[in-house]
Structures are given as structure tokens and as C-alpha cells.
Scaffold this motif. Structure first.
Motif, PDB file in Angstrom:
ATOM      1  N   ILE A 161       0.985  -1.298   0.587  1.00  0.00           N
ATOM      2  CA  ILE A 161       0.569  -0.042  -0.011  1.00  0.00           C
ATOM      3  C   ILE A 161       0.827   1.393   0.206  1.00  0.00           C
ATOM      4  O   ILE A 161       2.394   1.206   0.598  1.00  0.00           O
ATOM      5  N   SER A 162       0.266   1.831  -0.400  1.00  0.00           N
ATOM      6  CA  SER A 162       1.141   3.188  -0.490  1.00  0.00           C
ATOM      7  C   SER A 162       2.539   3.913  -1.433  1.00  0.00           C
ATOM      8  O   SER A 162       3.487   4.379  -1.096  1.00  0.00           O
ATOM      9  N   ARG A 163       2.214   3.170  -2.192  1.00  0.00           N
ATOM     10  CA  ARG A 163       3.514   3.524  -3.613  1.00  0.00           C
ATOM     11  C   ARG A 163       2.587   3.476  -5.288  1.00  0.00           C
ATOM     12  O   ARG A 163       1.356   3.152  -4.798  1.00  0.00           O
ATOM     13  N   TYR A 176       3.778 -15.523  10.880  1.00  0.00           N
ATOM     14  CA  TYR A 176       3.215 -14.545  10.513  1.00  0.00           C
ATOM     15  C   TYR A 176       3.608 -13.630  10.453  1.00  0.00           C
ATOM     16  O   TYR A 176       3.462 -12.761   9.984  1.00  0.00           O
ATOM     17  N   VAL A 177       4.388 -13.698  12.237  1.00  0.00           N
ATOM     18  CA  VAL A 177       4.515 -12.298  13.170  1.00  0.00           C
ATOM     19  C   VAL A 177       6.261 -12.208  11.395  1.00  0.00           C
ATOM     20  O   VAL A 177       6.266 -10.977  11.313  1.00  0.00           O
ATOM     21  N   GLU A 178       6.806 -12.787  10.995  1.00  0.00           N
ATOM     22  CA  GLU A 178       7.964 -12.635  10.691  1.00  0.00           C
ATOM     23  C   GLU A 178       8.375 -12.019   9.301  1.00  0.00           C
ATOM     24  O   GLU A 178       8.111 -11.372   8.903  1.00  0.00           O
ATOM     25  N   ASN A 201       4.937 -10.339   7.913  1.00  0.00           N
ATOM     26  CA  ASN A 201       4.393  -9.195   8.716  1.00  0.00           C
ATOM     27  C   ASN A 201       5.127  -8.388   8.914  1.00  0.00           C
ATOM     28  O   ASN A 201       5.575  -7.015   9.227  1.00  0.00           O
ATOM     29  N   GLY A 202       6.920  -8.801   9.351  1.00  0.00           N
ATOM     30  CA  GLY A 202       7.730  -7.549  10.508  1.00  0.00           C
ATOM     31  C   GLY A 202       8.314  -6.770   9.286  1.00  0.00           C
ATOM     32  O   GLY A 202       8.986  -5.846   9.049  1.00  0.00           O
ATOM     33  N   LYS A 203       8.328  -7.922   8.184  1.00  0.00           N
ATOM     34  CA  LYS A 203       9.077  -7.609   7.221  1.00  0.00           C
ATOM     35  C   LYS A 203       8.734  -7.687   5.337  1.00  0.00           C
ATOM     36  O   LYS A 203       9.395  -8.322   4.931  1.00  0.00           O
ATOM     37  N   TYR A 204       7.206  -7.097   5.419  1.00  0.00           N
ATOM     38  CA  TYR A 204       7.114  -7.292   3.961  1.00  0.00           C
ATOM     39  C   TYR A 204       7.076  -6.153   2.976  1.00  0.00           C
ATOM     40  O   TYR A 204       7.786  -6.742   2.147  1.00  0.00           O
ATOM     41  N   THR A 205       7.212  -5.029   3.594  1.00  0.00           N
ATOM     42  CA  THR A 205       7.704  -3.976   2.506  1.00  0.00           C
ATOM     43  C   THR A 205       9.637  -4.370   2.132  1.00  0.00           C
ATOM     44  O   THR A 205       9.648  -3.602   1.336  1.00  0.00           O
ATOM     45  N   THR A 206      10.288  -4.087   3.384  1.00  0.00           N
ATOM     46  CA  THR A 206      11.419  -3.654   3.237  1.00  0.00           C
ATOM     47  C   THR A 206      11.899  -5.008   2.671  1.00  0.00           C
ATOM     48  O   THR A 206      12.023  -5.531   1.562  1.00  0.00           O
TER      49      THR A 206
END
Lengths: 383, 383
Positions: free
Chosen positions: B105-107, B374-376, B378-383
Motif C-alpha cells: 500500500i501507499s506506493r 505470520y509475525v516474521e 509481516n514484520g518485514k513485508y515492505t523492506t
């Protein structure tokens, strides 16, 4: 003294043996309470909803380790028996004893253990700094820290302890809380002030969106300090409850960061409240904060699904901490200083700000990040 | 053929290059759509809400990797440009092309890349088993598996593909879906059947409670098979959407187990629906299932906070899989065969059943366990 024993006449005692704890707090006065809205309310909640109609308490008894929830008629009778046990050892009427339980759901209480623990701690009841600590520790389950608050005003004080770490979602109480004051205040005003304070403090703390079956906040006013201005009391009470609520957020199961969400310029306070709580409860926002990933689209997406009025075309958003305030969205336009926003996420406390540009109301909510540790804690809590 | 290319006249093509994919599907006919209810809807959603009023599609174009959400006026113009690009290469009117996006989102969209990918895949458009697979893969983001469904009835077929793994919560669509049929059916009946099917399938899939900004399901009826009974079509469509929805639940981000929640004997279907979705979305239920911990109190506690009518005194509950069905609560009384219940949790698919004993309505919802993964993710989805 850092909480309840700062109020003259409040005595406390506690014990924690493995998973099983017991806390006694003695203090006589006008009393109010706020309860969970969960329809599967625990037995002590069902009992106290009825008994608190009198608006008067002499003491509370609380066990940790077993929630006495989903235990049917036996649960109610067990909760009544807890009040009888406390009444016996404290020399007060059982009907004037507040009862609360926290721990695993769908297990029956171990009453012989509770009686035994009560017999051992009742002689230790004291008005002291140690006593309030012992009581605060006795009610902890997955909590890592005990939680105290003290608000001092000209002429009166309010002190409280609470517990809460998981199964935390905003709907009345959402934890166990015990708040005392020496102010003299009518039962009606006391209940009104508590309702309003809970709405803006405990009810705005979200750890996992699961509302507990056992939430309750007891508030007792001893009256020793005499009459106090109603509005000043209400503000002080909200401050006390907010201090406690933020400690619950900070001690959320598995948390590494506390998250504060400030929503400004909403059409109504309810809208601001709903958006703040939805953002702070969003698993995607929580994991992004954990990963220090300034993925702010998730913030606005959570606001968008909250059900509250929002126009994404005019929203502004900031990610901040004590030193940095990085704007990532300026009235609907991407304004992302992502390296600054990422830096703002690196500490132990993160603030997310959203300006809706729709009205004049605001709300703040508190929560924490979602980590592997939360999964670990809750994947094996009963076993 | 296992999905959309089982329908005569449907052609597909796709490409996935790193995080960036593009899918084209060509099929002309009466069309209906269901969209996300998120108020921060993505640009393609805003555009298609308007354009789908015609009830007619010739093709769809979908990119993965960028959601084109929270992108303001430029986002809308970019979405229109995607339709123009597809129109050019397929030789159809841009206004008749369905547009969808999924990803961060937001790109802003990378339109040169989309044009380039479109130019390369449009010559490969075919009606084949390979084509539907390529298209299904092109729209994947964090999905681990491509998702197909095919329902064959006497006289007509319905086939669909979809994507979805995270940001999944029940509120219209909650993913991208492309469903085709050769049935001849009026636009009004098509839209009605889709609304009803989506309610009972995709909208009952919860991965994390975060409703996406980009959800859309497109349904196109080519009419080649001629008129079909309306009710039979609606049932077949619900079956097709349920097959797809369950695949999303199974492929939930980080999931190790699919969870099916069946709620029976509720006062209303809305109540059954709300309870089933609340249970399957509860972080505490999801982590307990992951830990194979038969902590069924969390199930009833989630039902209790759902807001639906429930009386915990008369509720019955089972934890089951294909071979085992362990009752843990019998009309409000603890009936826990916990070793059997634990065994029922050990496989890859778990069924939770709740009998409310209040009425006659029922609902089923699908989700998955909550894991460290799940945490892993989503903790680094954009980067």
C-alpha cells in the motif's frame, strides 16, 4: 508507597505459589465497579454485578491461576464461597467483599487451596509499601511487571493496582483493577467518574482484541479526606486509570514496544476512539512496528476498515517517538520520509498520529507490537 | 483444466518477475463484482465501483507487487491507464476492462513495467491448462499456493481463481477473485448470486482480521451454455467460492493448520456468522490451535465477546478432525475429554463446532492458526 497503600486505611496482602496466587485488600467505603461486556462472563463477574448494586465494599479477594469462567452454577457457588472465606478471616460480611478471578478458563476453583492461602496471608495484612507490592504480584498471570499508579491532588489521593497482559481488548475493564481514594464522594458520582475514566483509559488498551471473561475494576472511596470537587476527582481518576492502562499495554504478552495511537480532528469522539483502537489492534500494524517497518499504508488501511468516518484523500499521518516526528502522509498525498519514520520506530515506545481533518474530536489508544513471543506464550498457556 | 479455462472462450496469460506480476484474462459477458468495504479503498476499487455499473466485461488486467492504494488522484489515473494498456493489446474498449491491484500500500504503480509486461504476455493469451496456472501465479503475493476451483453442473460450469493470504478479514471480497461461467444469466441475477455466495464463502474467511483496501471478486458469464436455473446457479457459485475461500484460509500467512468453525442452532444466520468469524479470528484461539492446546474456554470466550446472542449456560462445544470428534462442553457443563481433543488438534485441518441451542440457523467460517511465521512475514513485508 506507590499505589493503593498511599490511601489511609487500605491494607493489603498477597501470595503467589507457582501459577496460583491470592490477594486480599481491605478498605471500607462507597464503591463502584466496571465489568467486562463479554456475554460469557465468569462466575465472579455474574456475582459481583448483582452485589455491587449496594455500592459498598469492605474488602476484595482475588485468586490467580483459575478464572472460574464457564463453570456454571458450581462456579457461582464457588465465587460466593470465596467471599465467605474472606469474610471469615477479615471479620467482615461476605456480601461486602469484592470477588475476582483470573487465569485459565473452564476449570473449577481449588477452594481448599484458596482457604489455605487466605489463612496464611490474612495475618500479614498491613498498610505498607511491601503490602501493595505483594498484592499486585499475587494477581499476575502472564504479566511480567506489577502495575501501580498514584495520583495526588490538593486534598485527596487516588491509588490503584491492576493486572493484564493477554486477552486484552477494549470493552469495559479488560483486566483486573483495584483503585482506592480517600475522597468522599457519592456512589452515583463515583460510578459516573469510573465509567468515564474506564472509557478513556482501560477500554482504549488493546493487546490482542480478545475481550476477557473476567475483567473488572473496583473503585472504593474511604471518604477520610472529606468532600472533593466532582470534576477534579473525575480528571484525577482518569489520569490514574490511564497510568495503569499504559502499563498493561507496555506489558502486553510478548511485547517489545508500546504503541500509542493519537487520532485528531475526527467528527465524533466515538469515531476517533474506534479508529485509534482499530489501528492499535491491527495485526499488520503491530507486526510492522515490531519489524520497525514504516509501512504506514497499513495504518490508514486499518482506519479505513474501522467503520468510522474517514476520507483517505485528506488524512495526514505521522510516525514518532520522543525525539523524532516523521510525516508519512500529508492530506492524502504520500509524504514519506521513510528513513526518519524507520528511525522513529527503533525505540521502546512508538507514537502513531492520524489527523482526519474532518472535525474537532480526538482520542488516544495504547497497545503493543505483535511478536513471535506472543504466539509462543499463547500456544502453550494451559499445558 | 482446473478452473477458469474450463469455461469455453476464456483465455489467460500471466507473468511473475520477482515481486512484480501481471495477469490478463479475456472473456466477454455479463458481469458482476463484489468490492471491499474498507473506506480507504484502493484506486482500482474506486474506478471499478463506477465502471462495473454497466455489468459487462471483456477482460481483466491485474498487477501484483503494488496495491495502488492511498495514491490519490494519480492512483485513479494510473488505474485508468492500466485499462487503456490492456485495451490496446487486447483490442477491446478500456471501459470494459476490469482492473485490480495487490501488493504494498501507499506506493505508485510502475506503469512502464506494466506496459512492458503486458506487451510480452498478450501474445501468449491462450485457452489452456497452462494459461490458467500462469495467471493464478501472476497475482500471488505472500501466497504459497495458486488457487483454483471448478464446479460442474448439468448444462453449465463455473470456474475461478483467486489470491489471498494476509490482510484477510470478512468484509466483501477480502481478496482478488476471478470467476467465470458459461451460463446465461441476467446481470441482476448474477449480482444477486455473487452477493449471496460471497457472504457465505469469502466473507467467512479470516486470516488476521485486517480487511484489505483492494479486495474484489469479478464474475463473468459468457452465456455460451444458454439459460440455467437461477437457484441451481446460485448454489453452484457458492460452492465454487467456498472452494476458493477455503484455499485462502489454508494458505493464510504462516499457517500450519486450517481451522473450520461450524456454529449451529443460532437465533439468526447473522449471529451464527458473527460468532463463527469471531472464533476463527481470535488470536487466542488461533495460537491455541497452533500449540495443539485444547484450551476450549477461549472458544466460548470469543463467542461471548462477538456481540451475538449466546447463553454460555446451554452451549455445547466439540473439537474435531476427520477421525476424532471430542466433546469438551455439554450444555454449559465441562465435559472435557482433553486427551481426545488434543489428538483432534494434531492434524493439518481442525474443526471447531459450537451448538448454541437457541435457534435453528447455522454458519461456517474458515481461518488458520497464528504462528511465529505470520509475525516474521509481516514484520518485514515492505523492506
Amino acid at each position: 508507597m506507590q499505589s493503593i497503600c498511599a490511601i489511609e486505611g487500605v491494607k493489603a496482602a498477597g501470595i503467589k505459589e507457582g501459577k496460583y496466587g491470592l490477594a486480599l485488600i481491605e478498605a471500607e467505603g462507597t464503591a463502584a465497579a466496571a465489568f467486562t461486556m463479554n456475554k460469557a462472563s465468569a462466575a465472579p463477574i455474574i456475582l459481583m454485578r448483582e452485589r455491587m448494586k449496594k455500592g459498598y465494599l469492605t474488602a476484595t479477594i482475588t485468586n490467580s491461576g483459575c478464572a472460574n469462567a464457564l463453570t456454571g452454577k458450581q462456579g457461582i457457588s464457588d465465587a460466593m464461597e470465596m467471599a465467605v472465606i474472606a469474610g471469615e478471616y477479615l471479620g467482615v460480611e461476605p456480601e461486602t467483599v469484592g470477588v475476582a478471578s483470573t487465569g485459565v478458563i473452564s476449570r473449577y476453583l481449588n477452594l481448599p487451596l484458596i482457604r489455605d492461602q487466605c489463612s496464611r496471608i490474612s495475618p500479614t495484612l498491613t498498610h505498607s509499601a511491601d503490602a501493595e507490592i505483594t498484592a499486585a504480584r499475587a494477581i499476575m498471570t502472564t504479566d511480567l511487571t506489577e502495575k501501580h499508579a498514584l495520583v495526588e491532588r490538593d486534598g485527596f489521593v487516588i491509588g490503584g493496582i491492576c493486572k493484564g497482559s493477554g486477552m486484552i481488548a477494549p470493552n469495559m475493564g479488560t483486566m483486573l483493577g483495584y483503585v482506592y481514594t480517600d475522597a468522599e464522594i457519592s456512589q452515583q458520582d463515583l460510578q459516573g467518574a469510573l465509567k468515564s475514566a474506564v472509557r478513556r483509559s482501560f477500554n482504549r488498551v488493546v493487546v490482542d482484541g480478545d475481550t476477557s471473561t473476567n475483567d473488572v475494576v473496583f473503585l472504593t472511596a474511604t471518604g477520610a479526606a472529606g468532600k472533593v470537587p466532582k470534576d477534579e476527582f473525575a480528571r484525577a481518576l482518569e489520569e490514574c486509570c490511564t497510568i495503569l492502562g499504559k502499563q498493561i499495554a507496555k506489558d502486553g504478552e510478548g511485547a517489545t514496544k508500546m504503541i500509542e495511537v493519537v487520532v485528531r480532528n475526527a467528527l465524533t469522539e466515538d469515531d476517533a476512539d474506534l479508529i485509534a483502537r482499530t489501528i492499535v489492534g491491527s495485526p499488520l500494524v503491530k507486526t510492522a512496528v515490531y519489524g520497525e517497518d514504516p509501512n504506514w499504508g497499513r495504518i490508514v488501511a486499518a482506519a479505513g476498515r474501522s467503520g468510522a468516518e474517514i476520507d483517505p484523500e485528506i488524512v495526514s499521518c505521522w510516525i514518532a517517538n520522543r525525539n523524532i516526528r516523521a510525516q508519512v502522509c500529508d492530506r492524502g498525498t504520500i509524504a514519506a520520509d521513510l528513513s526518519q519514520a524507520k528511525a522513529a520506530l527503533s525505540g521502546g515506545e512508538v507514537r502513531i498520529e492520524l489527523d482526519l481533518a474532518l472535525g474537532k474530536e480526538h482520542a488516544t489508544a495504547w497497545g503493543c507490537d505483535l511478536t513471535e513471543k506472543y504466539v509462543e506464550i499463547n500456544g502453550k498457556y494451559t499445558t
